[in-house]
Structures are given as structure tokens and as C-alpha cells.
Scaffold this motif. Structure first.
Motif, PDB file in Angstrom:
ATOM      1  N   LYS A   1       0.729  -1.102   0.006  1.00  0.00           N
ATOM      2  CA  LYS A   1       0.073  -0.040  -0.011  1.00  0.00           C
ATOM      3  C   LYS A   1       0.837   1.279  -0.141  1.00  0.00           C
ATOM      4  O   LYS A   1       1.616   1.532   0.970  1.00  0.00           O
ATOM      5  CB  LYS A   1      -0.929   0.070   1.151  1.00  0.00           C
ATOM      6  N   THR A   2       0.651   2.120  -1.123  1.00  0.00           N
ATOM      7  CA  THR A   2       1.636   3.003  -1.410  1.00  0.00           C
ATOM      8  C   THR A   2       0.698   4.520  -0.733  1.00  0.00           C
ATOM      9  O   THR A   2      -0.197   4.585  -1.438  1.00  0.00           O
ATOM     10  CB  THR A   2       2.074   3.343  -2.571  1.00  0.00           C
ATOM     11  N   VAL A   3       1.483   5.139   0.109  1.00  0.00           N
ATOM     12  CA  VAL A   3       0.962   6.252   0.507  1.00  0.00           C
ATOM     13  C   VAL A   3       1.609   7.630   0.024  1.00  0.00           C
ATOM     14  O   VAL A   3       3.066   7.530  -0.095  1.00  0.00           O
ATOM     15  CB  VAL A   3       1.095   6.516   2.031  1.00  0.00           C
ATOM     16  N   LEU A   4       1.039   8.505  -0.577  1.00  0.00           N
ATOM     17  CA  LEU A   4       1.504   9.733  -1.184  1.00  0.00           C
ATOM     18  C   LEU A   4       1.145  11.242  -0.344  1.00  0.00           C
ATOM     19  O   LEU A   4      -0.055  11.213   0.062  1.00  0.00           O
ATOM     20  CB  LEU A   4       1.103   9.905  -2.510  1.00  0.00           C
ATOM     21  N   THR A   5       2.028  11.770   0.104  1.00  0.00           N
ATOM     22  CA  THR A   5       1.954  13.074   0.709  1.00  0.00           C
ATOM     23  C   THR A   5       2.857  14.215  -0.076  1.00  0.00           C
ATOM     24  O   THR A   5       3.534  13.913  -0.875  1.00  0.00           O
ATOM     25  CB  THR A   5       2.035  13.129   2.157  1.00  0.00           C
ATOM     26  N   PHE A   6       2.469  15.401   0.200  1.00  0.00           N
ATOM     27  CA  PHE A   6       3.006  16.713  -0.215  1.00  0.00           C
ATOM     28  C   PHE A   6       3.277  17.619   0.609  1.00  0.00           C
ATOM     29  O   PHE A   6       2.731  17.719   1.624  1.00  0.00           O
ATOM     30  CB  PHE A   6       2.166  17.168  -1.403  1.00  0.00           C
TER      31      PHE A   6
ATOM     32  N   TRP B   1      -6.107  21.420   4.055  1.00  0.00           N
ATOM     33  CA  TRP B   1      -6.473  21.308   2.740  1.00  0.00           C
ATOM     34  C   TRP B   1      -7.887  20.478   2.591  1.00  0.00           C
ATOM     35  O   TRP B   1      -8.244  20.141   1.322  1.00  0.00           O
ATOM     36  CB  TRP B   1      -5.169  20.356   1.938  1.00  0.00           C
ATOM     37  N   LYS B   2      -8.633  20.447   3.784  1.00  0.00           N
ATOM     38  CA  LYS B   2      -9.545  19.389   3.653  1.00  0.00           C
ATOM     39  C   LYS B   2     -10.796  19.801   2.838  1.00  0.00           C
ATOM     40  O   LYS B   2     -10.988  21.027   2.510  1.00  0.00           O
ATOM     41  CB  LYS B   2     -10.464  19.484   5.322  1.00  0.00           C
TER      42      LYS B   2
ATOM     43  N   VAL C   1      -7.171  11.097   2.606  1.00  0.00           N
ATOM     44  CA  VAL C   1      -7.111  11.385   3.953  1.00  0.00           C
ATOM     45  C   VAL C   1      -6.684  12.537   4.274  1.00  0.00           C
ATOM     46  O   VAL C   1      -5.546  13.036   4.038  1.00  0.00           O
ATOM     47  CB  VAL C   1      -6.517  10.109   4.709  1.00  0.00           C
ATOM     48  N   TYR C   2      -7.011  13.378   5.275  1.00  0.00           N
ATOM     49  CA  TYR C   2      -6.705  14.624   5.774  1.00  0.00           C
ATOM     50  C   TYR C   2      -6.425  14.395   7.208  1.00  0.00           C
ATOM     51  O   TYR C   2      -7.186  14.040   8.033  1.00  0.00           O
ATOM     52  CB  TYR C   2      -7.668  15.768   5.583  1.00  0.00           C
ATOM     53  N   LEU C   3      -5.050  14.450   7.440  1.00  0.00           N
ATOM     54  CA  LEU C   3      -4.443  14.439   9.026  1.00  0.00           C
ATOM     55  C   LEU C   3      -4.649  16.013   9.649  1.00  0.00           C
ATOM     56  O   LEU C   3      -4.133  16.788   9.167  1.00  0.00           O
ATOM     57  CB  LEU C   3      -3.346  13.708   9.057  1.00  0.00           C
ATOM     58  N   GLU C   4      -5.015  15.876  11.025  1.00  0.00           N
ATOM     59  CA  GLU C   4      -5.080  16.980  11.816  1.00  0.00           C
ATOM     60  C   GLU C   4      -3.731  17.540  11.882  1.00  0.00           C
ATOM     61  O   GLU C   4      -2.648  16.627  12.024  1.00  0.00           O
ATOM     62  CB  GLU C   4      -5.640  16.821  13.104  1.00  0.00           C
ATOM     63  N   ARG C   5      -3.343  18.935  11.588  1.00  0.00           N
ATOM     64  CA  ARG C   5      -2.029  19.222  11.915  1.00  0.00           C
ATOM     65  C   ARG C   5      -1.614  19.130  13.492  1.00  0.00           C
ATOM     66  O   ARG C   5      -2.341  19.338  14.301  1.00  0.00           O
ATOM     67  CB  ARG C   5      -1.944  20.830  11.303  1.00  0.00           C
ATOM     68  N   THR C   6      -0.371  19.171  13.469  1.00  0.00           N
ATOM     69  CA  THR C   6       0.193  19.312  14.691  1.00  0.00           C
ATOM     70  C   THR C   6       0.059  20.661  15.387  1.00  0.00           C
ATOM     71  O   THR C   6       0.536  21.654  15.023  1.00  0.00           O
ATOM     72  CB  THR C   6       1.904  19.084  14.875  1.00  0.00           C
ATOM     73  N   PRO C   7      -0.701  20.680  16.558  1.00  0.00           N
ATOM     74  CA  PRO C   7      -1.047  22.031  17.055  1.00  0.00           C
ATOM     75  C   PRO C   7       0.315  22.830  17.297  1.00  0.00           C
ATOM     76  O   PRO C   7       1.163  22.487  17.942  1.00  0.00           O
ATOM     77  CB  PRO C   7      -1.814  21.699  18.513  1.00  0.00           C
ATOM     78  N   ALA C   8      -0.031  24.335  17.057  1.00  0.00           N
ATOM     79  CA  ALA C   8       1.013  25.401  17.470  1.00  0.00           C
ATOM     80  C   ALA C   8       2.151  25.146  16.728  1.00  0.00           C
ATOM     81  O   ALA C   8       3.196  25.940  17.168  1.00  0.00           O
ATOM     82  CB  ALA C   8       1.106  25.519  18.824  1.00  0.00           C
TER      83      ALA C   8
END
Length: 138
Positions: A6-11, A100-101, A114-121
Motif C-alpha cells: 500500500k503506497t501512501v503519497l503526501t506533499f 487542505w480538507k 485522508v486529511y490529517l490534523e495538523r500538529t497544534p501550534a
């Protein structure tokens, strides 16, 4: 025995690489077997933000490629080429920060999105402002 990877791509830009960058790469990697990262080109960053990153694309590519769990990196030249990148990298899953949601939901016909929550602050822009304020105070 057949094993499907399973290949995951992010930017990302990954300028002034920090803990938030590390966490999104780690979390993206946990969602698959292989992690491919598109690092935004200097020209793309200029077109989006009207300024160039602090570190050159060559240096940012080198930094990201050395992160544990990153299997491949390439230069992202255009936001409009996400579909092309997904297909050329044979991605099963596109992972983006939640800032980018909804923006890439139309790509769900070629891969899971999938949209991941940003690391706060934690934000490169905020770090740049902190550094500028320190310099200005001297």
C-alpha cells in the motif's frame, strides 16, 4: 504468496523542517507500507505564496529523503498535477494536512484521500515570524 504494498503519497514544502513536518510524515507512513513524498518546487512555492522558501528545493529534497520511513521523494511542480502524481507514483492513499480538507476529494476516484490534523501550534510561518522578531529586537 502475493504481497500487495500500500503506497501512501503526501506533499509539502518542508521548509525549516520541524517537528510538525516529522509527525505528518510519520503518521502518513503508518497508514501504508511505502511512503512517497512530493516536495514543492521553489517555483511552485513562489507562485502560491509570492516568496521563495528559506531552503532550496535541492536541500529540502535531501532532508526529506533522509527521514526514516520515507521511501521516495520527487519534486512537485504544480498543484494541478496531483492526479498525474498519484497515477505515476501508483499511490493507493493521498494524505494531506487538514488545512487542505475537501480540496482533493475529487481524487477519490483514483485513490483514497485522508486529511490529517495538523500538529497544534507548529507552523513554519510562525517560526519565521519568531526568528524575524528575535532579529528585529537586536
Amino acid at each position: 504468496m502475493n504481497f500487495v504494498v500500500k503506497t501512501v503519497l503526501t506533499f509539502g514544502t518542508f521548509d525549516l523542517f520541524h517537528f510538525g513536518h516529522l509527525r505528518i510524515l510519520q503518521r502518513a507512513r503508518e497508514l501504508g507500507d511505502s511512503l512517497v513524498v512530493g516536495v514543492s518546487s521553489d517555483a511552485l512555492n513562489f507562485s502560491k505564496k509570492g516568496k521563495y522558501p528559506i531552503f532550496s528545493e535541492e536541500h529540502r529534497l535531501a532532508i526529506v529523503s533522509e527521514i526514516k520511513g520515507v521511501d521516495r521523494v520527487f519534486v512537485e511542480e504544480s498543484l494541478e498535477k496531483k492526479r498525474e502524481y498519484i497515477l505515476s507514483q501508483k499511490a493507493d492513499l493521498l494524505v494531506m494536512g487538514d488545512d487542505w480538507k475537501g480540496k482533493f476529494d475529487d481524487l477519490s476516484d483514483v485513490c483514497e484521500v485522508v486529511y490529517l490534523e495538523r500538529t497544534p501550534a507548529l507552523s513554519t510561518t510562525e517560526y519565521k515570524n519568531i526568528i524575524k522578531n528575535i532579529i528585529d529586537s537586536f
